[in-house]
Design a protein around this motif. Structure first.
Motif, PDB file in Angstrom:
ATOM      1  N   ASP A  61       0.819  -1.215   0.000  1.00 10.12           N
ATOM      2  CA  ASP A  61       0.000   0.000   0.000  1.00 10.12           C
ATOM      3  C   ASP A  61       0.852   1.264   0.000  1.00 10.12           C
ATOM      4  N   SER A  62       1.990   1.193   0.654  1.00 12.84           N
ATOM      5  CA  SER A  62       2.844   2.368   0.804  1.00 12.84           C
ATOM      6  C   SER A  62       3.469   2.840  -0.503  1.00 12.84           C
ATOM      7  N   VAL A  63       3.470   1.983  -1.527  1.00  5.41           N
ATOM      8  CA  VAL A  63       4.122   2.354  -2.788  1.00  5.41           C
ATOM      9  C   VAL A  63       3.170   2.389  -3.973  1.00  5.41           C
ATOM     10  N   LYS A  64       1.919   1.996  -3.735  1.00  6.13           N
ATOM     11  CA  LYS A  64       0.941   1.983  -4.835  1.00  6.13           C
ATOM     12  C   LYS A  64       0.832   3.351  -5.491  1.00  6.13           C
ATOM     13  N   GLY A  65       0.852   3.339  -6.824  1.00  2.52           N
ATOM     14  CA  GLY A  65       0.740   4.587  -7.562  1.00  2.52           C
ATOM     15  C   GLY A  65       2.061   5.313  -7.750  1.00  2.52           C
ATOM     16  N   ARG A  66       3.108   4.838  -7.062  1.00  4.73           N
ATOM     17  CA  ARG A  66       4.422   5.483  -7.184  1.00  4.73           C
ATOM     18  C   ARG A  66       5.472   4.548  -7.769  1.00  4.73           C
ATOM     19  N   PHE A  67       5.392   3.272  -7.450  1.00  2.33           N
ATOM     20  CA  PHE A  67       6.373   2.294  -7.907  1.00  2.33           C
ATOM     21  C   PHE A  67       5.747   1.372  -8.952  1.00  2.33           C
ATOM     22  N   THR A  68       6.596   0.891  -9.877  1.00  5.49           N
ATOM     23  CA  THR A  68       6.150  -0.054 -10.890  1.00  5.49           C
ATOM     24  C   THR A  68       7.168  -1.166 -11.029  1.00  5.49           C
ATOM     25  N   ILE A  69       6.707  -2.397 -10.897  1.00  4.76           N
ATOM     26  CA  ILE A  69       7.567  -3.557 -11.098  1.00  4.76           C
ATOM     27  C   ILE A  69       7.351  -4.080 -12.512  1.00  4.76           C
ATOM     28  N   SER A  70       8.444  -4.482 -13.147  1.00  5.94           N
ATOM     29  CA  SER A  70       8.340  -5.035 -14.489  1.00  5.94           C
ATOM     30  C   SER A  70       9.516  -5.961 -14.723  1.00  5.94           C
ATOM     31  N   ARG A  71       9.418  -6.696 -15.809  1.00  9.90           N
ATOM     32  CA  ARG A  71      10.497  -7.632 -16.137  1.00  9.90           C
ATOM     33  C   ARG A  71      10.673  -7.682 -17.640  1.00  9.90           C
ATOM     34  N   ASP A  72      11.916  -7.685 -18.057  1.00 13.59           N
ATOM     35  CA  ASP A  72      12.273  -7.863 -19.458  1.00 13.59           C
ATOM     36  C   ASP A  72      12.847  -9.270 -19.588  1.00 13.59           C
ATOM     37  N   ASN A  73      12.039 -10.182 -20.098  1.00 15.28           N
ATOM     38  CA  ASN A  73      12.486 -11.573 -20.180  1.00 15.28           C
ATOM     39  C   ASN A  73      13.648 -11.750 -21.158  1.00 15.28           C
ATOM     40  N   SER A  74      13.715 -10.919 -22.176  1.00 14.40           N
ATOM     41  CA  SER A  74      14.805 -11.046 -23.146  1.00 14.40           C
ATOM     42  C   SER A  74      16.151 -10.701 -22.517  1.00 14.40           C
ATOM     43  N   LYS A  75      16.104  -9.883 -21.460  1.00 10.94           N
ATOM     44  CA  LYS A  75      17.336  -9.484 -20.773  1.00 10.94           C
ATOM     45  C   LYS A  75      17.481 -10.174 -19.416  1.00 10.94           C
ATOM     46  N   ASN A  76      16.506 -10.995 -19.062  1.00 14.88           N
ATOM     47  CA  ASN A  76      16.513 -11.654 -17.748  1.00 14.88           C
ATOM     48  C   ASN A  76      16.719 -10.652 -16.628  1.00 14.88           C
ATOM     49  N   THR A  77      16.016  -9.542 -16.732  1.00 16.71           N
ATOM     50  CA  THR A  77      16.191  -8.465 -15.770  1.00 16.71           C
ATOM     51  C   THR A  77      14.853  -8.016 -15.207  1.00 16.71           C
ATOM     52  N   LEU A  78      14.826  -7.859 -13.897  1.00 16.09           N
ATOM     53  CA  LEU A  78      13.672  -7.343 -13.176  1.00 16.09           C
ATOM     54  C   LEU A  78      13.918  -5.879 -12.861  1.00 16.09           C
ATOM     55  N   TYR A  79      12.877  -5.069 -12.921  1.00 17.52           N
ATOM     56  CA  TYR A  79      13.019  -3.635 -12.676  1.00 17.52           C
ATOM     57  C   TYR A  79      12.050  -3.173 -11.587  1.00 17.52           C
ATOM     58  N   LEU A  80      12.433  -2.088 -10.949  1.00 18.59           N
ATOM     59  CA  LEU A  80      11.521  -1.386 -10.059  1.00 18.59           C
ATOM     60  C   LEU A  80      11.666   0.103 -10.353  1.00 18.59           C
ATOM     61  N   GLU A  81      10.663   0.661 -10.993  1.00 17.70           N
ATOM     62  CA  GLU A  81      10.642   2.087 -11.277  1.00 17.70           C
ATOM     63  C   GLU A  81      10.021   2.779 -10.075  1.00 17.70           C
ATOM     64  N   MET A  82      10.758   3.716  -9.485  1.00 18.22           N
ATOM     65  CA  MET A  82      10.307   4.383  -8.267  1.00 18.22           C
ATOM     66  C   MET A  82      10.190   5.876  -8.540  1.00 18.22           C
ATOM     67  N   ASN A  83       8.983   6.390  -8.400  1.00 18.43           N
ATOM     68  CA  ASN A  83       8.716   7.805  -8.627  1.00 18.43           C
ATOM     69  C   ASN A  83       8.177   8.450  -7.353  1.00 18.43           C
ATOM     70  N   ARG A  84       8.240   9.766  -7.315  1.00 15.80           N
ATOM     71  CA  ARG A  84       7.748  10.537  -6.149  1.00 15.80           C
ATOM     72  C   ARG A  84       8.290   9.940  -4.862  1.00 15.80           C
ATOM     73  N   LEU A  85       9.579   9.739  -4.831  1.00 22.29           N
ATOM     74  CA  LEU A  85      10.214   9.113  -3.675  1.00 22.29           C
ATOM     75  C   LEU A  85      10.088   9.985  -2.438  1.00 22.29           C
ATOM     76  N   LYS A  86       9.984   9.314  -1.295  1.00 20.31           N
ATOM     77  CA  LYS A  86       9.832   9.974  -0.003  1.00 20.31           C
ATOM     78  C   LYS A  86      10.974   9.536   0.916  1.00 20.31           C
TER      79      LYS A  86
END
Length: 123
Positions: A61-86
């Motif tokens: 709940d603390s990160v909803k609307g600010r963080f986004t998790i995603s994965r690029d399977n071609s690169k075998n990489t997981l991401y966490l995009e963090m916006n409006r950091l506190k």
């Protein structure tokens, strides 16, 4: 040999953004659920976001609307995009992997962990 290596941490001011990456080697990406967790000094490790084998995502709940998790399977990489950091987002951030589907953001369900990357948010 399986390995998770995080990168992308750093120091930012409140309101800023960072993108964390987790390079995964030795994994069949479609068979695993993936997660981001964090731990601040003298606090318990807490879940941030998970990406299940089905593609479904759950955020704390603390990160909803600010963080986004995603994965690029071609690169075998997981991401966490963090916006409006506190400042309260300041912590060591870890990526984790679990074979199969997981129910919720529970660190105990994830046996494989990276070494972590530090995120510091100043006010």
């Amino acid at each position: 040999q399986v390995q998770l290596v995080e990168s992308g941490g750093g120091s930012v001011q409140s309101g800023g953004s960072l993108r964390l990456s987790c390079a995964a080697s030795g994994y069949s990406s479609s068979a695993y659920s993936w997660g981001w967790f964090r731990q601040a000094p003298e606090k318990q490790r807490e879940g941030v976001a998970i990406l299940r084998t089905t593609g479904s995502i759950t955020y704390a709940d603390s990160v909803k609307g600010r963080f986004t998790i995603s994965r690029d399977n071609s690169k075998n990489t997981l991401y966490l995009e963090m916006n409006r950091l506190k400042p309260e987002d300041t912590a060591m951030y870890y990526c984790a992997a679990a074979y199969g589907w997981v129910l919720g953001i529970n660190a105990a369900d994830f046996p494989d962990w990276g070494q972590g990357t530090q995120v510091t948010v100043s006010s």
